[in-house]
Each structure stands twice: as C-alpha cells, then as structure tokens.
Write a protein that holds these residues in place. Structure first.
Motif, PDB file in Angstrom:
ATOM      1  N   THR A 226       0.837  -1.224   0.000  1.00  0.00           N
ATOM      2  CA  THR A 226       0.000   0.000   0.000  1.00  0.00           C
ATOM      3  C   THR A 226       0.865   1.265   0.000  1.00  0.00           C
ATOM      4  O   THR A 226       0.487   2.255  -0.602  1.00  0.00           O
ATOM      5  CB  THR A 226      -0.954   0.032   1.212  1.00  0.00           C
ATOM      6  OG1 THR A 226      -0.188  -0.216   2.367  1.00  0.00           O
ATOM      7  CG2 THR A 226      -2.046  -0.980   1.102  1.00  0.00           C
ATOM      8  N   GLN A 227       2.047   1.211   0.641  1.00  0.00           N
ATOM      9  CA  GLN A 227       2.883   2.420   0.652  1.00  0.00           C
ATOM     10  C   GLN A 227       3.322   2.776  -0.768  1.00  0.00           C
ATOM     11  O   GLN A 227       3.377   3.946  -1.139  1.00  0.00           O
ATOM     12  CB  GLN A 227       4.109   2.237   1.549  1.00  0.00           C
ATOM     13  CG  GLN A 227       4.958   3.510   1.600  1.00  0.00           C
ATOM     14  CD  GLN A 227       6.080   3.433   2.623  1.00  0.00           C
ATOM     15  OE1 GLN A 227       5.855   3.381   3.824  1.00  0.00           O
ATOM     16  NE2 GLN A 227       7.297   3.414   2.140  1.00  0.00           N
TER      17      GLN A 227
ATOM     18  N   SER B 239       3.133   6.412  -5.075  1.00  0.00           N
ATOM     19  CA  SER B 239       3.043   6.578  -6.530  1.00  0.00           C
ATOM     20  C   SER B 239       2.028   7.665  -6.875  1.00  0.00           C
ATOM     21  O   SER B 239       2.230   8.437  -7.803  1.00  0.00           O
ATOM     22  CB  SER B 239       2.597   5.287  -7.205  1.00  0.00           C
ATOM     23  OG  SER B 239       3.500   4.286  -6.929  1.00  0.00           O
ATOM     24  N   LEU B 240       0.948   7.698  -6.116  1.00  0.00           N
ATOM     25  CA  LEU B 240      -0.061   8.728  -6.372  1.00  0.00           C
ATOM     26  C   LEU B 240       0.510  10.107  -6.054  1.00  0.00           C
ATOM     27  O   LEU B 240       0.300  11.071  -6.780  1.00  0.00           O
ATOM     28  CB  LEU B 240      -1.299   8.495  -5.488  1.00  0.00           C
ATOM     29  CG  LEU B 240      -2.226   7.357  -5.900  1.00  0.00           C
ATOM     30  CD1 LEU B 240      -3.360   7.201  -4.897  1.00  0.00           C
ATOM     31  CD2 LEU B 240      -2.811   7.641  -7.292  1.00  0.00           C
TER      32      LEU B 240
ATOM     33  N   PHE C  88       9.496   1.130  -5.955  1.00  0.00           N
ATOM     34  CA  PHE C  88       8.821  -0.161  -6.058  1.00  0.00           C
ATOM     35  C   PHE C  88       9.518  -1.206  -5.187  1.00  0.00           C
ATOM     36  O   PHE C  88       8.872  -1.985  -4.484  1.00  0.00           O
ATOM     37  CB  PHE C  88       8.818  -0.591  -7.533  1.00  0.00           C
ATOM     38  CG  PHE C  88       7.991  -1.809  -7.809  1.00  0.00           C
ATOM     39  CD1 PHE C  88       6.618  -1.801  -7.576  1.00  0.00           C
ATOM     40  CD2 PHE C  88       8.562  -2.966  -8.320  1.00  0.00           C
ATOM     41  CE1 PHE C  88       5.843  -2.919  -7.831  1.00  0.00           C
ATOM     42  CE2 PHE C  88       7.800  -4.091  -8.579  1.00  0.00           C
ATOM     43  CZ  PHE C  88       6.437  -4.065  -8.333  1.00  0.00           C
ATOM     44  N   SER C  89      10.866  -1.208  -5.228  1.00  0.00           N
ATOM     45  CA  SER C  89      11.569  -2.270  -4.490  1.00  0.00           C
ATOM     46  C   SER C  89      12.016  -1.810  -3.091  1.00  0.00           C
ATOM     47  O   SER C  89      12.784  -2.504  -2.417  1.00  0.00           O
ATOM     48  CB  SER C  89      12.755  -2.798  -5.294  1.00  0.00           C
ATOM     49  OG  SER C  89      13.691  -1.777  -5.468  1.00  0.00           O
TER      50      SER C  89
ATOM     51  N   ASP D   2       2.178   1.516  10.317  1.00  0.00           N
ATOM     52  CA  ASP D   2       2.213   1.692   8.856  1.00  0.00           C
ATOM     53  C   ASP D   2       3.248   0.803   8.171  1.00  0.00           C
ATOM     54  O   ASP D   2       3.189   0.606   6.962  1.00  0.00           O
ATOM     55  CB  ASP D   2       2.480   3.169   8.506  1.00  0.00           C
ATOM     56  CG  ASP D   2       3.806   3.668   9.043  1.00  0.00           C
ATOM     57  OD1 ASP D   2       4.183   3.290  10.165  1.00  0.00           O
ATOM     58  OD2 ASP D   2       4.481   4.426   8.336  1.00  0.00           O
ATOM     59  N   GLN D   3       4.213   0.288   8.925  1.00  0.00           N
ATOM     60  CA  GLN D   3       5.266  -0.536   8.324  1.00  0.00           C
ATOM     61  C   GLN D   3       4.997  -2.038   8.444  1.00  0.00           C
ATOM     62  O   GLN D   3       5.827  -2.867   8.069  1.00  0.00           O
ATOM     63  CB  GLN D   3       6.631  -0.215   8.962  1.00  0.00           C
ATOM     64  CG  GLN D   3       7.148   1.173   8.639  1.00  0.00           C
ATOM     65  CD  GLN D   3       7.448   1.342   7.153  1.00  0.00           C
ATOM     66  OE1 GLN D   3       7.797   0.402   6.455  1.00  0.00           O
ATOM     67  NE2 GLN D   3       7.275   2.555   6.640  1.00  0.00           N
ATOM     68  N   LYS D   4       3.806  -2.368   8.961  1.00  0.00           N
ATOM     69  CA  LYS D   4       3.475  -3.768   9.225  1.00  0.00           C
ATOM     70  C   LYS D   4       3.565  -4.627   7.941  1.00  0.00           C
ATOM     71  O   LYS D   4       4.153  -5.708   7.936  1.00  0.00           O
ATOM     72  CB  LYS D   4       2.044  -3.793   9.764  1.00  0.00           C
ATOM     73  CG  LYS D   4       1.592  -5.094  10.287  1.00  0.00           C
ATOM     74  CD  LYS D   4       0.247  -4.933  10.948  1.00  0.00           C
ATOM     75  CE  LYS D   4      -0.216  -6.304  11.402  1.00  0.00           C
ATOM     76  NZ  LYS D   4      -1.640  -6.408  11.450  1.00  0.00           N
ATOM     77  N   GLN D   5       3.002  -4.106   6.866  1.00  0.00           N
ATOM     78  CA  GLN D   5       2.962  -4.883   5.619  1.00  0.00           C
ATOM     79  C   GLN D   5       4.392  -5.150   5.093  1.00  0.00           C
ATOM     80  O   GLN D   5       4.702  -6.245   4.626  1.00  0.00           O
ATOM     81  CB  GLN D   5       2.156  -4.099   4.571  1.00  0.00           C
ATOM     82  CG  GLN D   5       1.718  -4.953   3.416  1.00  0.00           C
ATOM     83  CD  GLN D   5       1.024  -4.140   2.337  1.00  0.00           C
ATOM     84  OE1 GLN D   5       1.303  -2.958   2.161  1.00  0.00           O
ATOM     85  NE2 GLN D   5       0.128  -4.773   1.613  1.00  0.00           N
ATOM     86  N   HIS D   6       5.258  -4.143   5.218  1.00  0.00           N
ATOM     87  CA  HIS D   6       6.644  -4.322   4.764  1.00  0.00           C
ATOM     88  C   HIS D   6       7.359  -5.383   5.596  1.00  0.00           C
ATOM     89  O   HIS D   6       8.145  -6.178   5.089  1.00  0.00           O
ATOM     90  CB  HIS D   6       7.415  -3.004   4.852  1.00  0.00           C
ATOM     91  CG  HIS D   6       7.021  -2.015   3.807  1.00  0.00           C
ATOM     92  ND1 HIS D   6       7.425  -0.709   3.822  1.00  0.00           N
ATOM     93  CD2 HIS D   6       6.252  -2.155   2.696  1.00  0.00           C
ATOM     94  CE1 HIS D   6       6.926  -0.080   2.762  1.00  0.00           C
ATOM     95  NE2 HIS D   6       6.205  -0.931   2.080  1.00  0.00           N
TER      96      HIS D   6
END
Ligand code: AQP
Length: 333
Positions: free
Chosen positions: A111-112, A117-118, A129-130, A152-156
C-alpha cells in the motif's frame, strides 16, 4: 554465545521527525536500548530516502540532524550502533540478491507504494517499487529478531518475513525470521488537522497537521490548541471521534497513562482545556530532547567521530551475513 535479542530499525531523513515517528518508533528504540537482553542497531536510512527526489545539500544536513537527534533522544552510540545506511555497501548488495527472491506481485500489493506513486506521479521509480526489499535487507543483514516500527510498516515487515522464509527454504537456516515490535500506545499517530490520515514527514498538508520534535514550545502549544476536534463535548476514545481519540492516545503515549485513566481524568473538562493539557504534556516531553539536540549540534567533532566509528562498526557487523549469503547463492566471497 551471545543470547541477546538483536533489535534493528531505521528512519528516513526525509524531514525532521515528528510526534508520530517519536511515539510510534523512536521512544521504543530508546527503551529497547535500556533492556539488558537487547543489542540495538538503529540506522539513518538515507538510501531509502532517495526513492523521492532530495536536494543533496539538504539531505546531507538532515542525515546529520537525524543522527544527532537519535543521540539527543537518549540513544548512546557506545551501546547502540547508530550509522548511515549508505556507509555500509552490504545493504545494497543484499538488497539486490533479495530482489531476485521477491515477486512483482508481492511488491505490487504494497500500500505504501500505491500511496507514494499517487503522490509522486512524475517519479514512480524502480527504487520506490523495491523499497520493501531494501528494508528486508536492512533487517536481515544483522540477524534482527525484533523490529520496532509503527503500524504503517506492518505490511513491509510481513514481506520481509516471507522473503526470509523463502530464502531459508532454499538455502537452509540463513536468516533469522524477525518479528515486529509495537509499543502499547502511539502506534499510529494521526495528523492534528486531518485525524483520518497518519502524521507524515513528507506530507505536510497544512503546517499545523504535524508536530516536529524540534518545534518551539509555543508552536507545539498553538498546534494543539488548533487541533481538530469532533462533535459533542465528551472526551472519550471512539471511532466516531477520531480527533479526540488521536489526542487522547498522544497524551497517553507521552504520560504513560491508560486511555481509561485519561478519560476519567478529563471527564467534565471542555475541549479547549483538554487540548491545552495535551499540548503541555508534549512540550514537557520534548524539552530535554531539544536542549540536548542544540548542544550536540554545536559539537561537530563529536558527531563526526560517531559517524566514522559507528560506520566502521556497522560494516564489521554486516560482514558475516553478506559473506554467508554470497556463498550460499554461489558467489565468490
Ligand atoms: N504517524 C505515525 N504514527 C506512528 N508511527 C509512525 N511512523 C511514521 N509515521 C508514524 C513510524 O516511524 C518510523 C520511521 O518512518 P520512516 O521515516 O521510515 O518512514 P515513514 O513510515 O514513511 O514515516 P513518515 O513520517 O510517513 O515519512 P515519509 O513521509 O517520508 O514517508 C517507522 O517505524 C514508522 O512506522
């Protein structure tokens, strides 16, 4: 053998850290340093920051300020490894290798990346991206067990675990599988003017939305006095009251009180007096940090020495893992 847990985290020098960075991450970094059971490593992740265009002179200054702020917050460079990511080439080397064990589909889900990107539609670069792969390399390089982060960093962090598990399933027990470490409160501090969005360094929608750790006391107070509140008059945490909930959680993260206790303390208070008291609590929390930061900023030789010595120590600490990984994949090392 050292049975201490290794703690790793980093922060981007994209702007002065704010209350969200402090309550979500930095405050926990300091308490983990104080634990006898932990070896702490905290990085200024300058390589991550160039995924968004930076002015070189400003970036250099912000890196230095961030490192000085780490020390002002209570991190001790003798106990904790504090360094710049770009000083240690092994971060980039491991990141490249891990890129080859990460799928496009996984990165596409981040999601980040979608949000940034937006925001930076004219510069959607491959580094953006990476980004999570470089973050995985940062963590895995030192065999970190715990990674103190905000929500906010959970997904990473989950992706980092997936990459490590995948790599280990091919090459054996190479990486430690890290866990996220969250504080009890302050894991997601929202903007004071837009309590539906997280407080963010590079997203100063309006000045008053963000409280910088170096804002003067009168500025902090005025930002809190102008903070957006909700309808009604009760000081209670609830999904219908995002503004009040955010202020309560900031107050609790700073004072160590529970939300229930704070609700009792503020029952009967008006919004105005509540906001002033939250602001005052934050001012008192920041006062000693700001004083120490000012002293450190005037001591150029000391900061230069920390950068040099810790950079060397970090390279030494990273060497074992990068050699091991290179050998595992079949490189000469
Ligand atoms: N609002 C927040 N509440 C709680 N924790 C937060 N963190 C960031 N914002 C909040 C935590 O701070 C650490 C460092 O973050 P970073 O500098 O690596 O980047 P970020 O998460 O992208 O932080 P920002 O402030 O939003 O920076 P920009 O705008 O440059 O992207 C992380 O542990 C994060 O969870």
């Amino acid at each position: 053998m050292d049975s201490k847990k290794i703690i790793f985290s980093g922060m981007q020098p994209t702007g002065l850290p704010h209350l969200g960075n402090y309550l979500g991450a930095l405050k926990n970094w300091v308490s983990l340093q104080e634990s006898e059971e932990c070896n702490t490593i905290y990085c200024v992740v300058d390589m991550h920051s160039i995924t968004v265009r930076q002015n070189p002179a400003e970036l250099r200054k912000r890196c230095r300020d961030l490192l000085a702020l780490y020390i002002a917050l209570g991190l001790d460079p003798e106990k904790t490894l504090i360094y710049y990511q770009s000083q240690v080439p092994a971060h980039a080397e491991l990141s490249w290798i891990l890129n080859c064990y990460t799928y496009m589909g996984e990165l596409n889900r981040m999601t980040q990346f979608k949000e940034k990107s937006l925001k930076h539609a004219d510069n959607i670069n491959a580094g953006l991206f990476s980004y999570p792969v470089l973050m995985a390399a940062d963590i895995l390089l030192y065999g970190a067990h715990l990674v103190p982060i905000g929500d906010d960093q959970k997904q990473h962090l989950e992706l980092c675990r997936d990459i490590a598990i995948r790599f280990n399933s091919i090459y054996g027990d190479v990486f430690v599988i890290p866990d996220a470490y969250y504080g009890k409160t302050g894991t997601r501090v929202m903007g004071l003017q837009e309590p539906s969005k997280k407080m963010s360094k590079s997203e100063m929608a309006s000045e008053g939305n963000l409280v910088s750790l170096l804002d003067k006391p009168e500025v902090v107070l005025s930002k809190f006095k102008k903070a957006v509140t909700d309808s009604g008059s009760e000081i209670k945490a609830s999904p219908e009251k995002p503004g009040i909930t955010n202020l309560l959680s900031i107050y609790c993260a700073v004072t160590g009180k529970s939300i229930e206790q704070a609700e009792v303390d503020f029952s009967g208070s008006g919004y105005g007096s509540f906001k002033t008291q939250v602001g005052e609590a934050v001012v008192e929390e920041l006062r000693p940090i700001q004083k120490k930061f000012k002293d450190l900023s005037e001591d150029k030789a000391y900061i230069d020495d920390v950068i040099r010595k810790n950079g060397e120590r970090a390279n030494e600490a990273a060497r074992k893992m990068i050699v091991k990984v290179k050998r595992k994949v079949g490189f000469f090392a």
